[in-house]
Design an enzyme around this catalytic site. Sequence first.
Site, PDB file in Angstrom:
ATOM      1  N   ASP A  24      47.453 -14.472 -16.161  1.00 29.72           N
ATOM      2  CA  ASP A  24      47.657 -15.281 -17.364  1.00 29.72           C
ATOM      3  C   ASP A  24      46.868 -16.581 -17.282  1.00 29.72           C
ATOM      4  O   ASP A  24      46.674 -17.117 -16.184  1.00 29.72           O
ATOM      5  CB  ASP A  24      49.166 -15.574 -17.507  1.00 29.72           C
ATOM      6  CG  ASP A  24      49.513 -16.065 -18.895  1.00 29.72           C
ATOM      7  OD1 ASP A  24      48.672 -15.971 -19.809  1.00 29.72           O
ATOM      8  OD2 ASP A  24      50.648 -16.557 -19.070  1.00 29.72           O
ATOM      9  N   HIS A  41      38.204 -14.805 -20.576  1.00 28.05           N
ATOM     10  CA  HIS A  41      38.408 -13.413 -20.149  1.00 28.05           C
ATOM     11  C   HIS A  41      37.252 -12.952 -19.247  1.00 28.05           C
ATOM     12  O   HIS A  41      37.458 -12.259 -18.260  1.00 28.05           O
ATOM     13  CB  HIS A  41      38.540 -12.486 -21.360  1.00 28.05           C
ATOM     14  CG  HIS A  41      39.747 -12.772 -22.210  1.00 28.05           C
ATOM     15  ND1 HIS A  41      40.992 -12.977 -21.666  1.00 28.05           N
ATOM     16  CD2 HIS A  41      39.911 -12.899 -23.555  1.00 28.05           C
ATOM     17  CE1 HIS A  41      41.866 -13.214 -22.641  1.00 28.05           C
ATOM     18  NE2 HIS A  41      41.235 -13.177 -23.797  1.00 28.05           N
ATOM     19  N   SER A  69      48.772  -5.818 -22.804  1.00 31.48           N
ATOM     20  CA  SER A  69      50.144  -5.377 -23.106  1.00 31.48           C
ATOM     21  C   SER A  69      50.214  -4.767 -24.509  1.00 31.48           C
ATOM     22  O   SER A  69      49.297  -4.972 -25.321  1.00 31.48           O
ATOM     23  CB  SER A  69      51.099  -6.565 -23.033  1.00 31.48           C
ATOM     24  OG  SER A  69      50.877  -7.430 -24.137  1.00 31.48           O
ATOM     25  N   LEU A 135      42.688   1.447  -1.322  1.00 34.15           N
ATOM     26  CA  LEU A 135      43.591   0.807  -2.285  1.00 34.15           C
ATOM     27  C   LEU A 135      43.643   1.600  -3.597  1.00 34.15           C
ATOM     28  O   LEU A 135      42.621   2.102  -4.060  1.00 34.15           O
ATOM     29  CB  LEU A 135      43.054  -0.603  -2.575  1.00 34.15           C
ATOM     30  CG  LEU A 135      43.720  -1.388  -3.696  1.00 34.15           C
ATOM     31  CD1 LEU A 135      44.968  -2.087  -3.181  1.00 34.15           C
ATOM     32  CD2 LEU A 135      42.782  -2.422  -4.287  1.00 34.15           C
ATOM     33  N   ARG A 198      57.924 -16.122 -16.657  1.00 35.95           N
ATOM     34  CA  ARG A 198      58.627 -15.032 -17.336  1.00 35.95           C
ATOM     35  C   ARG A 198      57.933 -13.714 -17.011  1.00 35.95           C
ATOM     36  O   ARG A 198      56.832 -13.702 -16.466  1.00 35.95           O
ATOM     37  CB  ARG A 198      58.708 -15.290 -18.843  1.00 35.95           C
ATOM     38  CG  ARG A 198      57.374 -15.535 -19.497  1.00 35.95           C
ATOM     39  CD  ARG A 198      57.473 -15.696 -21.018  1.00 35.95           C
ATOM     40  NE  ARG A 198      56.192 -16.116 -21.538  1.00 35.95           N
ATOM     41  CZ  ARG A 198      55.839 -17.387 -21.742  1.00 35.95           C
ATOM     42  NH1 ARG A 198      56.689 -18.363 -21.504  1.00 35.95           N
ATOM     43  NH2 ARG A 198      54.632 -17.686 -22.182  1.00 35.95           N
TER      44      ARG A 198
END
Length: 249
Positions: A24, A41, A69, A135, A198
């Site tokens: 974020d 971005h 999202s 990974l 959050r």
Amino acid sequence: MSDLLTQYQIIPDRVPQHVAIIMDGNGRWAKQKGHLRIFGHRQGVKAVRAAIESAAEIGVKYLTLYAFSTENWTRPEQEVNALMELLVDTIESELPTLMKNKIKLATIGDLTKLPKKCQTQLDKTKAKTAENDGLTLVLALSYSGRWDIIEAVKRIGIEVKEGKLAPEDINDGILDKALNTSCFPNPDLLVRTSGEQRISNFLLWEIAYSELYFTPVLWPDFAKDDFYKAIVDYQGRERRFGKTSEQIA
Ligand code: FPP
């Protein structure tokens, strides 16, 4: 790797198996510098690369990144399109690096909502990296925890309706298996950058016992140092999973 572990005082046998990150602060980072959000971005991609390298270098097995999202679809069309372009370009240009470092690409989320070009690029890259055993990089795309839980419940409902599953047999394991995340262990550590504290609809079921780490660093500035700081902080925690300290000892 051992040099790194010593340098940061990371305990080798307590490296989290799965780290999840809410990346974020790209927009704020760009605004602070007088640029458009998309510039943030683009810089964010560099931080993605650093996080993947850091995780791989200390032996993290799964790294899940919240890249887009279900709620992000409501952003201005220009930003959504730019993010999708960035995703396609990055996955395409990073393929040699993924192969060289034996990184396997996986996704969670409703990929059918993504532009066709994105879907094709993701399918191609997942297929090419499928046999890599280093990974596993999990990109959450058009994903939300509630969406995944609802879809899982629908699948379970069908099983019940068809008489293949008795309602009283529904348990944690059944829901685990019905989720998009069924192939991965639950995250040990969840990191969120940019000072927000959050969860924003990320991995709601899976983080029941994850350790949470919040940092004020904006995502484009999140460097290897910051990643290792989060790991060291995690290693100082006592994970009790509902038990007492004495039981853990
Ligand atoms: C959050 O910052 C960031 C996103 C919604 C997108 C994350 C995408 C990238 C880092 C680039 C592409 C990713 C991959 C995996 C190639 P924000 O826009 O919410 O920032 P703000 O809260 O400051 O506005």
